[in-house]
Structures are given as C-alpha cells and as structure tokens.
Write a protein that holds these residues in place. Structure first.
Motif, mmCIF file in Angstrom:
data_model
loop_
_atom_site.group_PDB
_atom_site.id
_atom_site.type_symbol
_atom_site.label_atom_id
_atom_site.label_comp_id
_atom_site.label_asym_id
_atom_site.label_seq_id
_atom_site.Cartn_x
_atom_site.Cartn_y
_atom_site.Cartn_z
ATOM 1 N N ILE A 41 -13.717 0.501 1.635
ATOM 2 C CA ILE A 41 -12.310 0.777 1.974
ATOM 3 C C ILE A 41 -11.815 2.077 1.349
ATOM 4 O O ILE A 41 -11.161 2.884 1.996
ATOM 5 C CB ILE A 41 -11.425 -0.426 1.559
ATOM 6 N N ASN A 146 -8.819 1.300 6.907
ATOM 7 C CA ASN A 146 -7.932 0.157 7.117
ATOM 8 C C ASN A 146 -8.723 -1.140 6.958
ATOM 9 O O ASN A 146 -9.724 -1.340 7.647
ATOM 10 C CB ASN A 146 -7.327 0.239 8.524
ATOM 11 N N HIS A 148 -8.245 -3.962 8.028
ATOM 12 C CA HIS A 148 -8.284 -4.763 9.255
ATOM 13 C C HIS A 148 -9.287 -4.221 10.254
ATOM 14 O O HIS A 148 -9.689 -4.913 11.179
ATOM 15 C CB HIS A 148 -6.904 -4.817 9.910
ATOM 16 N N SER A 154 -5.606 3.886 7.232
ATOM 17 C CA SER A 154 -4.765 2.910 6.536
ATOM 18 C C SER A 154 -3.291 3.310 6.633
ATOM 19 O O SER A 154 -2.431 2.604 6.134
ATOM 20 C CB SER A 154 -5.182 2.854 5.067
ATOM 21 N N GLY A 159 -1.535 5.093 1.606
ATOM 22 C CA GLY A 159 -2.555 4.270 2.258
ATOM 23 C C GLY A 159 -3.398 3.474 1.280
ATOM 24 O O GLY A 159 -3.798 2.339 1.566
ATOM 25 N N ALA A 163 -3.708 -0.513 1.501
ATOM 26 C CA ALA A 163 -5.033 -1.094 1.758
ATOM 27 C C ALA A 163 -5.446 -2.021 0.614
ATOM 28 O O ALA A 163 -6.032 -3.079 0.847
ATOM 29 C CB ALA A 163 -6.063 0.025 1.942
ATOM 30 N N ALA A 166 -3.529 -5.216 1.128
ATOM 31 C CA ALA A 166 -3.983 -5.911 2.338
ATOM 32 C C ALA A 166 -5.363 -6.532 2.130
ATOM 33 O O ALA A 166 -5.667 -7.580 2.703
ATOM 34 C CB ALA A 166 -4.010 -4.934 3.516
ATOM 35 N N CYS A 189 -1.331 -1.653 7.675
ATOM 36 C CA CYS A 189 -2.204 -2.567 6.939
ATOM 37 C C CYS A 189 -1.686 -4.009 6.922
ATOM 38 O O CYS A 189 -2.306 -4.883 6.332
ATOM 39 C CB CYS A 189 -2.384 -2.094 5.498
ATOM 40 N N CYS A 191 1.225 -5.225 5.529
ATOM 41 C CA CYS A 191 1.891 -5.616 4.281
ATOM 42 C C CYS A 191 3.396 -5.459 4.448
ATOM 43 O O CYS A 191 3.881 -4.944 5.451
ATOM 44 C CB CYS A 191 1.494 -4.720 3.121
#
Lengths: 491, 475, 99
Positions: A41, A146, A148, A154, A159, A163, A166, A189, A191
């Motif tokens: 990430i 990201n 996800h 992100s 970011g 991230a 998340a 993300c 959140c």
C-alpha cells in the motif's frame, strides 16, 4: 477476540478501559499488520515502532496505577500523523527530498494536544509533496495505493493517512486539508474525513502550503471518532494568530441519531456535467435516505462555484510560493552539492529538492504575484472568494447543512491523470469552495461503485458549526447501515 | 549653474522590546552567535509569527510624537527576496497600509529651524547578520526578527547638515518615547539615504541614487556631502545620473555602486496571511496619547514660563528626557530653580559627557541634588566642597549632608578660625598686599584663593574676603 | 476581458529566477506550455464583476491578535546547528556572499 486492528477509537477506548487489551498489544498488532501489508500500500513513510511501543507501555502503566481519566477516550490509542506536521525528535519530510535530514525540534500544537491525551504516535504517513496534489502520486518517495484496489490512487494529498485508516493500519489519523486534501482521500478510501472551519484548529507546526486555507483534521473510521479527535485538537493556540477562541463543538449535542425537521440543501452546481453517474446516483440516494429519515431536502444554488478552482489555484499557489521560499539549503534540510556561490546554492538546491508539481505551483504563484499582476490575479481571486463565501452564507440561512459529492469520480487508476495538471486541478472543483469560504466539511462513505470502490458524501456546514455536520453524518451512518441491511449487503 | 540637493532618509530603528517582533526570543545584543533563536525566527517549517504588542505601541507613540495620522486599519505584508540573512526568504513588513502616515519632525540647523515632512512610519522585522570569511560566509540569526521601525521622510532636506539635524531630532523623539536606546554602536539606528540634485530654479527632482546601510550619523553626513558633489560634477560634465544603489566606503571617503540584490526589485508583496489586521480604535489611540511624554519643544517653553529659566538653560535641559525629568523632580524639592539648573548644566552634564553615562545609570537621586543645592544656597558648604560631594553622589549615591559631615566639608564661617588663615596669607604675600593698597582691587581675589586653598575649600569665601580687607586696612 | 496579462506573455525563465529554481531547457518548455494553459484558465477570476466587493483574506477575520512582550527561552545553538547543512564556529555556513 475481535481483530483489534479494526477497532474504532471509541471501541478501542472501551477495550483499553475494560482491560480487554493493552495499548502495547494494540500497537504491536498494528505494527505487525503494517509490516505485512504496507509494502503493497505504501501508506507510511516512517513507522516509529520503538517510540510507539514506549508510549503505549507508559500509558498502560499509568492506567494500571489508575492515573488515566476515564473520560479521556484517546489514551493509549495509536494514531498515524501525516508527514506534514512537526513531531519533536522526528523527521518531517512533507514527502519532499528538500527536507532530507531535517529533524523537528518541536511538536505541532495538534500533536502536543494529542500527546497530552496520551495518544500513541504510530508513524508518519505519505502524502503529495507539501500537500500539492490529489492522488499521493506526487510524493518524492512512494505512491500510496488504494487499499480497496491496489492499482488505484488513494486520493490526496492526505492519501497515506486515509489508506492507513482504511487498511486498518491505524485506528485513526491526522491529515491536513487545503483544498480537499482530507475529504477527497477519505472519499476514495472509504473513511470519514473532516476539514474543520478555518481557525478551529491550530496550524502551528503544520508545514504551510497555503496559510489562509490550510486546516488540520481527522481521518477516521466513523463520525464519532472524528468528533473525538476534533474535540482534542480544537481551540485557540497563542502560537497561531489565526486560531480562534471558541468552545469545541459539543460532542453530545452533535451525536444524536436524528434528522427530523432538519433542512438539507443540494447545491445544483455540484452536480456537474462529466460527473460519474454512479457517484451522482450514490449522493442523490444518500439525500433520499436522509429525506426518508425525516430531513427536508431542498435544492440550493451557489452561483459562484464555477470560479472556485481559478480563485483557489491563484491564492493557494501565491501563498505557497512564499511559504516554500524558506527551503533554501541554509538552515536545515537538503543542500545541493553544486553550491559554488549563493545563487547556485539556492537554484540547485531547489531544483534538485522539489518535485515537478511543487515547482509548477511555485512558478504559478510567483507569476501571479510578480510585478504588475497582483491586482489582476491575487486581489481578484480574493474578491471572488468573498462572493463564494457569501453564496454559502445565503445557503446556510435556509439550510442546516449541504449534501454534495466530494469528487466527480471514485478513485482512478494510478498514472491516469499524471500528464495534465489542469485536468487534475479541475478534479478539486467540489472541495475547494468550502476551503475558500473557510467553512467546515466532511466526507463520509455513502456507497460503492460497481467496481466496489468507495463513494463519499460531502456534508458541508456553516463556519464553526461542526456540530451540524457531525450530527448529519452520525445520523446518516445509521440510516445507511439500516438501508444496507434491508438490501442484504453490508457497507 | 547652482544646484539644489533633495535628500530623503529611511531610518531603521531597532525598538527596545524584551522579545522579538514575531516570536518570544530575547533581543539582547552581543551574545554568542545563534544563541537567541527559536523555530519561528529561524523560519522552520510549520512556524508562524505572532505580533508583539509593545512594538505596535512604540510605533504608534512615535507617530503621535511626529504628528502622523495613525491608521485605523493597518496590516502586515510579505516582501519576498532571497538572501542568506532572511530566514523565510520573505520579510514581514508593511506595504500599503503602514501604522502611521505623514507627520513631520522639527529640526534646527545653521540654516535655521524648519520641519521635515514624513512619508510614513511602519514596522517590520530585522534580518540576520552575515559574517564574511576568506572562502565562505557565516550567518548569525540572533538579530533576525528584532522589531524594526522604519521612519521614511519625504525628499525634503537640502543639505547634509539638515539630514544630520533630522537624525538628532529623531533620536531625541525616540529617546523621549523610550522606543529605542538609539545606540549606534549596537546598530539600533541604521539609515538608507536617497539623494538627487537639480539645477536651481527647476522644480522636477533629479534622478536619485540610494546609499544603503549607513550606521553612523557622521557616515550619513559625509556620504551625502560626497554624493552631492559627485552628482553635481557629473551633471556639469554633461553626464547623466543613473538611478542606482550605492554603499559608503569610510576609508575611501567615497560611495560605490553596489551589485544589486534583486535585479528587478520584484518583491511580490501580498498580505501576510498568518497575521490578522491591526485595527486601532480612537479609544486605544487616546489611551496611548495620554501616556505620551511632552515634546522637547513644548517642554522647553514650559521650563521658561514655569521655572523662569533662561531660554538657553531650558533648551539644554529639555533636550534630554532623563535630564529634564531630573531637573523637574529636583525642582519639586528646591525652588531655587536657576541654581538647580546651573548644577545640572555644568557639573552633571560634564560628568555624563566625560564618563559616557546616562542619568538613569547614576545613583544620584533628585532629592539629593536638591538638598545639595540647598546646602550651597544656605551657606552650609562651599561650591568647591559641593563639587566634591556631587562627585560622591554621582559615584555612589547617598545623602549630601551626611557626606558633608563625614568628610568634614562643612563650610567654616567662624571668623576666629578663619583669621589664622587670613593672617598667614597676608604675611606670606606682601606683593599682593602692596598691589591691593595701590588700588589694584583684584589682588584681593588672589589672597582669598590662598585662604581657600589652605582651608581645603571649606572657608566661606565672602567672610574671608571681608576678613582680608579688614586685616590689610587695619595695618 | 482585460489585456493586462495575456497568457502568452509568461516569462517562465524570469519567474523561475525570482523563485530561485534552476530549470533545464526542457523543463522550461514544458512549464511554459502547462502554465499558459493554467493561467488561461485562472483568468476566469477576472471575468467576474467585483465592483464594490471587498477581498477576503481568511475564512474568518478577527483583529488585533497580539502577544505580550515577554522573552522566553528558545532553542540551544547545538540544537539548531544539528539541522544545518553546513556550520562552523556557531554559524550557519553558506558560500561566500559577494555584495
């Protein structure tokens, strides 16, 4: 036992208070996950494992002795901090090469306030260099993916913070928002991200991008956590002349699950052409859910919205051009080896130390302030700012809060928008007006695209009425959860 | 052809605050390099300025003294240029909305008294100090952030003498307000001067040159004197004056063109977003006004009217706020105003100029001075002894009567005691006695002086003179 | 439209020098093109009729935020020189300044 990484602040607080886990266990668990997952990430620039464990043990010991006030829900909770805030004894790179070697000798006021609550500072998160960007691709060190969908951005500039939260690599985080840098990555993300009203939170220790716009705020897993963190960091700071002496927003008053009789506005200018239909549908459906829960939904107009991007990029870059002049290789940070004379030192240090987006904005900001252009650009932008603010003031005479999309799309592919800076700037159209007006805003998850990418709902409130957006957000969380259950899928 | 000079000054005044303009660091002079610094005055990332109220107050007070109009709304701006003495590479200054606008300063030079118009007075932060070595330069940031008040005149002076007179008058005002120590060695006052010349009878000002960073009054005077001659000669040789920035080389006794700091002077001013505006309500200004000291000119006039002092005394006393205060406080204990004035103007001011001390630094109290003058007036002590007592008072303080007793300086008025000295003097100086008898009345002074010497200054000179006359006449 | 600043007039080299950024020729060319586009866009703010509109400097403006004149301890010389890229004898060292 619940996977303690997934805890919210308030649940972690209950577990810590009930002795179900220790702060040290919480930190260790997060560190393990970061070591496992963050390679993919890239949320953290600097993980302070030893320091965090030490702080956690100190809080655990204090709690064992009965020295932690039960009303203090933040004690022992590990939080990540965007690498733009100064933390004493730690580097603060702002994701820039130009701050190489810099170790901060002081705590940002917000960091000091969290420390006083016994918050454990876990590490420093990635960002667009100096907050300049909307994707965290402009970091000098790494791209934050990201959680996800790893091939997507992100969001940015906070970011890394979004991230980390998340991906359950932090219980919560601090970010900073100049034109959407908390709200947009929170939206990408999935959140909750809150930008407080300008002056609510101290900026002392926040490396300045645009002084008249920057605000520090929380990125969290839910609205209650955002309220908790905001309460801890808000209030007048004698080191920041622009921070105001106001009571913190009332958490009890704000956190009521009730929308009855509240009028919420949908600004028609925020549903622009070219907007992703799934995003538009998700936001409209969020409005319908609020309506079903008792809120009155009205359409409002913010007619000067179309000038916001232009005004923002003039004001923000002008201020940035001066704020970033201090990075010159004289007192701290990086100095180029090619420094034969003073001019060489300046020009090469800054050429080698700053990334392209930062250079672009410094040049734009320098240009709009250069001889003969001040009135045409900076002053005109400040006047446009007045008009944008009064649009909001009018809307808030009628409405308790406004509902809008955060960004025209969900998270896009890494590299997708790198070539055209102007296109990237236009993506900020829905977040910069609130920044210019100095009002508060929050991004909260309101659905997913068919690719399972999070979509954020932006809730905007009048200046210094954070309880309005917290209340709407808090109620919406429940409304959405109930709707999700009836549709048979979790959110 | 005759030429007329137009001279304008920009005087940078370091204000006498405890802390810096925008942070809480000390403002002391002469410390080790980089000892009085913090993240704010070093321009660290994330730091922000906070306004020192005292500095605002001093600037407004100075503006009130010069009759400037105090802006109801003023603000700070960022002035951008890169230089190693600038921690942020912008200076926080005031661009279009300074604290004080207009005003004037009364000056006196050989050409007579007149007033010099001010353009503005604003507040900014001082820069750091660069030190130069063979192969590198070093920066000491102690000075960076010291409050700097800039007094800008109109190009209103016509001679180096007037410029000097302006600086002296301004210094007097600053010391009156207490805004600055005006210590030139410590760089409290630094001047940029601009100067142009034009043919007599023409109206339009000539092309000016600016001479930067003059830190002595003599430097200002000499640099201007040189510059006027340079420009006039250039014009007489048919050359054109180019607008430029110059520096004064004391050793060469000449000005030289400087390499320009920022070629285009494109300072990119914009309002400092980290500071809120200063909005001074009349109420606040009035409060400061009430605390404003009397101007030297007004005080001089009052000294003549209230204390019956000669114009000359009044001018000397009122010229220095501390001296004038001392006089008035002493005068509240002793109504022999002229005598109080005499003692201050002669012995005290001589002591100050010899030692370089200030009134405030002396342990002498106004009451002690008044008492001493009363002792002289009451015939308790001779002037000679009083000078010794004053010396002691200025060195260690104390009570004049006590010192007089302790040192045995009480004036001898007793004729029997004095007769001994008189007899001796007359016996030892037959020539003077002869001169006196021949009608040379002044010869008596010599004999009195001899007695004074013998009595170590304690004898009452009037009684001695009487006794000498009686002694000679009796024989 | 006013014609104060036609976006074609941007002198990127001049502006980069003011900002003390050394740009390569390629960078100058890329920035030139991008800035023309961006400045062309931000010219929008000059289309608005702002007659009688006061500028806004902050989201919320207060006034007279003063600090009491009281000295406090700052950092030690050692602390700040630790961050210096070059230092000697208690001073921050820079290339020789020619005035």
């Amino acid at each position: 036992m619940t996977d303690i990484n997934t805890l919210t602040v308030s649940r972690a607080a209950r577990m810590l208070q009930g002795g179900e886990c220790s702060s040290e266990e919480l930190v260790s668990s997060l560190v393990r996950l970061i070591q496992e997952r963050d390679g993919q990430i890239g949320a953290y620039l600097h993980l302070d494992e030893a320091g965090a464990l030490e702080q956690a043990r100190a809080i655990d010991r204090a709690r064992a002795k009965g020295n932690v006030d039960p009303s203090n829900l933040l004690a022992g909770v590990p939080i990540a901090v965007k690498d733009i805030l100064n933390v004493k004894g730690q580097p603060c790179t702002c994701a820039s090469r130009i701050l190489r070697g810099y170790v901060s000798p002081y705590d940002a006021t917000d960091v000091a306030r969290l420390r006083e609550c016994g918050v454990v500072l876990l590490g420093r998160t990635n960002m667009d260099e100096f907050g300049m960007g909307s994707s965290t691709e402009n970091s000098a060190f790494q791209v934050t993916h990201n959680p996800h969908s790893l091939d997507r951005v992100s969001g940015g500039s906070s970011g890394g913070s979004a991230a980390a939260v998340a991906a359950d690599m932090a219980i919560a985080a601090l970010g900073s928002d100049t034109g959407g840098s908390i709200r947009q990555p929170a939206s990408f993300c999935g959140c909750v991200g809150m930008k407080p009203s300008y002056g609510r939170v101290s900026r002392f220790g926040l490396t300045a991008f645009a002084s008249s716009l920057d605000q520090v705020g929380p990125i969290t897993k839910n609205v209650e956590d955002a309220a908790l963190l905001l309460e801890a960091i808000s209030g007048r700071d004698e080191m920041d002349s622009t921070s105001l002496d106001l009571e913190p927003p009332c958490r009890e008053g704000a956190l009521r699950r009730d929308l009855k009789g509240i009028r919420l506005g949908l600004p028609k200018e925020y549903f622009v052409k070219g907007m992703n239909p799934e995003v538009e549908a998700a936001v409209k459906s969020a409005a319908s859910l609020c309506s079903a829960a008792g809120a009155e939904i009205v359409e409002v107009s913010l007619p000067h919205t179309e000038y916001a991007i232009a005004a923002y990029y003039i004001i923000a870059t002008a201020e940035a051009s001066a704020n970033l002049a201090r990075f010159d290789g004289v007192r701290y940070g990086f100095r180029s080896d090619r420094a034969e004379d003073v001019l060489d030192m300046y020009e090469n240090t800054r050429a080698e130390g700053f990334g392209p987006e930062v250079k672009r904005r410094i040049i734009l900001g320098t240009y709009v302030l250069s001889s003969g252009y001040y009135e045409a650009y900076y002053l005109a932008a400040q006047k446009a700012r007045t008009l944008i603010r009064s649009d909001f003031e009018k809307a808030f005479k009628e409405c308790y809060a406004l509902l809008a999309p955060v960004a025209p799309t969900a998270a896009y592919k890494i590299g997708e928008k790198c070539d055209d800076p102007l296109e990237m700037y236009l993506g900020d159209a829905l977040t910069v007006p609130a920044s210019l007006a100095g009002i508060c805003g929050m991004s909260i998850p309101c659905g997913q695209t068919t690719d399972d990418l999070p979509i954020g709902l932006q809730i905007l409130g009048p200046a210094f009425r954070e309880e309005n957006i917290l209340r709407v957000g808090y109620a919406f969380e429940e409304v959405l959860e109930r709707a999700g259950k009836s549709e048979g899928r979790g959110v | 052809m005759k030429y007329i000079a137009s001279i304008g000054l920009e005087v940078h005044v370091q204000l006498k605050t405890d802390s810096k303009m925008f942070c809480s660091c000390r403002t002391s002079f002469g410390d080790k390099p980089n000892a009085n610094i913090c993240p704010v005055c070093l321009g660290y990332p994330g730091t922000m300025p906070t306004m020192n109220e005292k500095a605002i107050c001093y600037t407004v007070m100075t503006g009130l003294m010069t009759g400037s109009s105090i802006s109801n709304y003023s603000k700070f701006d960022r002035k951008s240029y890169f230089y190693p003495d600038m921690p942020k590479n912008y200076q926080i200054s005031q661009y279009d909305m300074p604290l004080c606008v207009g005003g004037s300063v009364e000056i006196e030079s050989d050409a007579g008294a007149r007033s010099v118009a001010l353009c503005r007075i604003h507040l900014e932060e001082d820069v750091a100090k660069n030190l130069h070595f063979a192969n590198h330069s070093g920066v000491d940031f102690n000075r960076a952030g010291t409050p700097l008040m800039e007094v800008v005149t109109e190009p209103d002076m016509v001679s180096p003498d007037e410029a000097l007179a302006f600086l002296l008058a301004l210094k007097q005002i600053l010391q009156y307000v207490g805004a600055s120590d005006c210590n030139l060695e410590e760089g409290n006052l630094r001047c940029d001067v601009n100067c142009s010349v034009r043919p007599e009878g023409t109206e339009t000002l000539g092309t000016k040159s600016e001479i930067k960073n003059l830190n002595t009054f003599k430097g200002v005077h000499d640099a201007l004197a040189y510059e006027i001659v340079r420009q006039v000669e250039a014009l007489q040789n048919g050359e054109r004056i180019v607008q430029d920035t110059r520096r004064w080389d004391v050793d060469a006794g000449a000005t030289f063109q400087m390499r320009s700091k920022e070629a285009a002077h494109d300072y990119r001013y914009f309002p400092e977003p980290d500071l809120m505006p200063v909005v001074l309500l009349q109420e606040q200004i009035d409060t400061w006004k009430k605390g404003l000291p009397e101007l030297p000119g007004a005080r001089r006039k009052r000294f003549v009217a209230q204390y019956g002092l000669p114009e000359y005394d009044a001018r000397v006393l009122a010229g220095d706020r501390e001296v004038a205060d001392l006089f008035e406080q002493a005068a509240s204990f002793n109504t022999d105003y002229k005598s109080v004035s005499n003692w201050i103007m002669t012995e005290l001011l001589r002591h100050l100029s010899e030692t370089g001390k200030t009134v405030a630094s002396l342990p002498l109290t106004p009451k002690a001075l008044a008492d001493l003058v009363a002792l002289v007036g009451g015939g308790k002590v001779t002037s000679t002894s009083a000078k010794e007592i004053l010396g002691e008072l200025m060195a260690h303080g104390g009570d004049p009567a006590t010192i007089m007793q302790a040192r045995g300086l009480v004036q001898v008025n007793d004729s029997d005691e004095l007769s001994m000295f008189v007899n001796e003097a007359v016996a030892d100086n037959p020539k003077s006695v002869e001169d006196y008898r021949k009608g040379k009345k002044a010869a008596i002074q010599f004999l009195v002086g001899q007695v004074m010497k013998q009595s170590r200054g304690k004898a009452n000179p009037q009684i001695v003179a009487q006794l000498v006359r009686e002694r000679i006449d009796a024989h | 439209m006013m014609d104060v600043a036609g976006e074609k007039n941007i002198d990127v080299a001049y502006v980069a020098h003011l900002a003390r950024l050394r740009l390569s020729e390629e960078e100058t060319a890329v920035f030139q093109k991008q800035l023309e586009g961006i400045v062309g866009y931000v010219n929008k703010v000059r289309e608005i009729d702002t007659t009688g509109v006061e500028p806004t400097a902050h989201g919320r403006s207060v006034q007279n935020v003063f600090r009491e004149d009281m000295a406090r301890e700052g950092l030690t010389t050692e602390e700040v020189l630790r961050n210096a890229p070059a230092q000697r004898d208690g001073l921050f060292v820079v290339p020789k300044i020619v005035e």
